[in-house]
Design a protein around this motif. Sequence first.
Motif, PDB file in Angstrom:
ATOM      1  N   ILE A   1      35.583  -1.090  35.241  1.00  0.00           N
ATOM      2  CA  ILE A   1      34.902   0.192  35.363  1.00  0.00           C
ATOM      3  C   ILE A   1      34.467   0.675  33.984  1.00  0.00           C
ATOM      4  O   ILE A   1      35.227   0.634  33.027  1.00  0.00           O
ATOM      5  CB  ILE A   1      35.834   1.229  36.017  1.00  0.00           C
ATOM      6  CG1 ILE A   1      36.331   0.734  37.363  1.00  0.00           C
ATOM      7  CG2 ILE A   1      35.167   2.582  36.129  1.00  0.00           C
ATOM      8  CD1 ILE A   1      35.268   0.563  38.409  1.00  0.00           C
TER       9      ILE A   1
ATOM     10  N   THR B   1      31.262   3.772  36.670  1.00  0.00           N
ATOM     11  CA  THR B   1      30.508   2.759  37.389  1.00  0.00           C
ATOM     12  C   THR B   1      31.007   1.374  37.031  1.00  0.00           C
ATOM     13  O   THR B   1      31.640   1.183  35.994  1.00  0.00           O
ATOM     14  CB  THR B   1      28.997   2.891  37.074  1.00  0.00           C
ATOM     15  OG1 THR B   1      28.270   1.899  37.792  1.00  0.00           O
ATOM     16  CG2 THR B   1      28.725   2.753  35.584  1.00  0.00           C
ATOM     17  N   ASP B   2      30.672   0.418  37.923  1.00  0.00           N
ATOM     18  CA  ASP B   2      31.012  -0.969  37.620  1.00  0.00           C
ATOM     19  C   ASP B   2      29.852  -1.664  36.919  1.00  0.00           C
ATOM     20  O   ASP B   2      29.927  -2.823  36.575  1.00  0.00           O
ATOM     21  CB  ASP B   2      31.415  -1.720  38.883  1.00  0.00           C
ATOM     22  CG  ASP B   2      30.302  -1.770  39.916  1.00  0.00           C
ATOM     23  OD1 ASP B   2      29.311  -1.020  39.760  1.00  0.00           O
ATOM     24  OD2 ASP B   2      30.419  -2.544  40.875  1.00  0.00           O
TER      25      ASP B   2
END
Length: 195
Positions: free
Chosen positions: A25, A38-39
């Motif tokens: 992440i 977010t990834d």
Amino acid sequence: MRLQFSLLLLLLLLPVAAASAQGGIHRCLGANGIPVFTDRVCTDVNAAPLLPPPATVAAPPAVTTATPPAVLCAADLAHLKQAVIDAFADRSPNRLAGLMLWNGDGQQAVVADIRVYNQLMAHPLIGVSVTGAADDDAEPDDAPGPSPAGSAGNAPAHGAALLVQTESEDGSGGTGQTRFDVVHHAGCLWLRPGE
């Protein structure tokens, strides 16, 4: 059957490999100032990378002129005198009260005395002197044995007393003097209010 098992194993391992390739992440700060997790890489979601806060390293202790720890048992007149000076430097009537021998004093008397010490400490300390002893560094006779008759172990240490000099209350620049008898009890030197 082997081909199906291999294909199933490959499908199960694919998400694990993808997650490890992307690095987990990402913490980002969006254009509107709101944090985004977010990834994907932050620039892919129109955000700036938000670095994790740096690990805090304990700073070395600051050099201060803190007063030394309170004396719990003064071994000689020099230690007792310094403990009184330290109590005034710390402006702590409780610290001064910790040097007193309170045997037989009621709670109201003790509280009243501490209030007097609080008023005493409102004035700057001019000096602390030892009287009634052979010299300022004299030590009491610490030999075990019976106490003088009627003293219950609270005999003055060679008739010594501490005289605490402070600025007078009237602001005239004069000095006030408070006497504390020095009492030898249980292997320590204690203060008793002078009479």
